[in-house]
Design an enzyme around this catalytic site. Structure first.
Site, PDB file in Angstrom:
ATOM      1  N   CYS A 268     -30.740 -27.762 -26.112  1.00  0.00           N
ATOM      2  CA  CYS A 268     -30.415 -27.995 -27.048  1.00  0.00           C
ATOM      3  C   CYS A 268     -30.791 -28.763 -27.713  1.00  0.00           C
ATOM      4  O   CYS A 268     -32.362 -29.034 -28.232  1.00  0.00           O
ATOM      5  CB  CYS A 268     -28.730 -28.003 -27.286  1.00  0.00           C
TER       6      CYS A 268
ATOM      7  N   ASP B 141     -33.044 -16.509 -30.791  1.00  0.00           N
ATOM      8  CA  ASP B 141     -32.850 -17.831 -31.382  1.00  0.00           C
ATOM      9  C   ASP B 141     -33.167 -18.094 -32.914  1.00  0.00           C
ATOM     10  O   ASP B 141     -33.829 -18.621 -33.246  1.00  0.00           O
ATOM     11  CB  ASP B 141     -33.083 -18.959 -30.507  1.00  0.00           C
TER      12      ASP B 141
ATOM     13  N   HIS C 112     -28.344 -18.957 -27.705  1.00  0.00           N
ATOM     14  CA  HIS C 112     -28.945 -20.086 -27.256  1.00  0.00           C
ATOM     15  C   HIS C 112     -28.196 -21.009 -26.875  1.00  0.00           C
ATOM     16  O   HIS C 112     -26.343 -20.557 -27.342  1.00  0.00           O
ATOM     17  CB  HIS C 112     -28.747 -20.910 -28.485  1.00  0.00           C
TER      18      HIS C 112
END
Length: 251
Positions: free
Chosen positions: A134, A189, A221
């Site tokens: 992330c 995403d 994601h």
């Protein structure tokens, strides 16, 4: 898998002291270093388990609390299973904390983390590897460009905002990167739309960076994080294969 020991450590930085988790093979011999950059939810049991798995493959792994300026982990109280759609207040609390971590601060911290690994008797001499998730994928790319002398390989998974049209976009460091890079993108995403994937690929190719970028079809994601609603077992295992393969090639 090699038996592993894990412990809490404190890493001095220019701005204070970052609490962190350290995992390494139990024999105590020096091993190649790996710096693991957290996702937005921060240092917690799941990330410690991920560090243990990497250590079990023969590495010494440091997982710092990137939000240490706001306190020791957990900075925000988290449920055992994280589903932001059911608990929107989690991101309401995390948002300001994430914004506090500017790129300038993050790279100052990177110097501290890389310096700590270089001084540790549990880490073998030479450059280290990075893996990030992330927001951590973004920091892995920035760090690879910031300290190319210390980074031999870097991986990023379900990263967001990797190649924006802004002047501080991470992909703009491509010309400084000497490490081999691997990116595993989440499919569909919102934080990394197709034009950013294409822009990243083009920047890395034009800079001559050894790299591979792959889109994990059907993976959301956050797909590597087993304690969240975004988890995909198939995507996570594909990530493990790619990451460990990169580490094997590097070390």
């Amino acid at each position: 898998m090699t038996p592993v020991l894990g412990s809490s450590v404190d890493v001095p930085t220019e701005d204070g002291v970052a609490d962190a988790y350290l995992a390494h093979p139990a024999d105590g011999a020096p091993r190649p270093g790996v710096l693991l950059y957290q996702d937005a939810f921060g240092l917690r049991p799941h990330l410690r388990a991920m560090a243990d798995r990497i250590a079990g493959a023969g590495h010494t792994v440091l997982v710092p609390n990137l939000f240490y300026r706001q306190g020791r982990a957990p900075v925000v109280e988290l449920p055992e299973f994280i589903d932001p759609s059911a608990r929107p207040e989690i991101f309401e609390k995390l948002g300001p904390v994430i914004r506090e971590l500017t790129d300038e601060r993050a790279m100052r911290d990177a110097d501290a983390f890389l310096g700590w690994l270089a001084q540790s008797p549990l880490v073998s001499d030479g450059p280290v590897a990075l893996t990030g998730y992330c927001m951590g994928a973004r920091l892995a790319l920035l760090t690879a460009g910031h300290r190319p002398d210390r980074v031999a390989a870097a991986a990023g998974f379900h990263g967001g905002r990797l190649a924006t049209d802004q002047p501080d976009s991470p992909h703009l460091v491509a010309g400084k990167v000497t490490a081999e890079l691997y990116f595993g993108h989440a499919d569909d995403d919102p934080s990394l739309p197709p034009e950013q994937i294409e822009r990243l690929e083009q920047a890395l190719t034009e800079a001559g960076v050894r790299h591979r970028c792959e889109v994990y079809e059907g993976a959301r994601h956050g797909f590597t994080q087993a304690d969240t609603a975004a988890y995909s077992e198939e995507g996570a295992e594909r990530h493990w294969a790619a990451l460990l393969d990169l580490l094997d090639r590097t070390f």
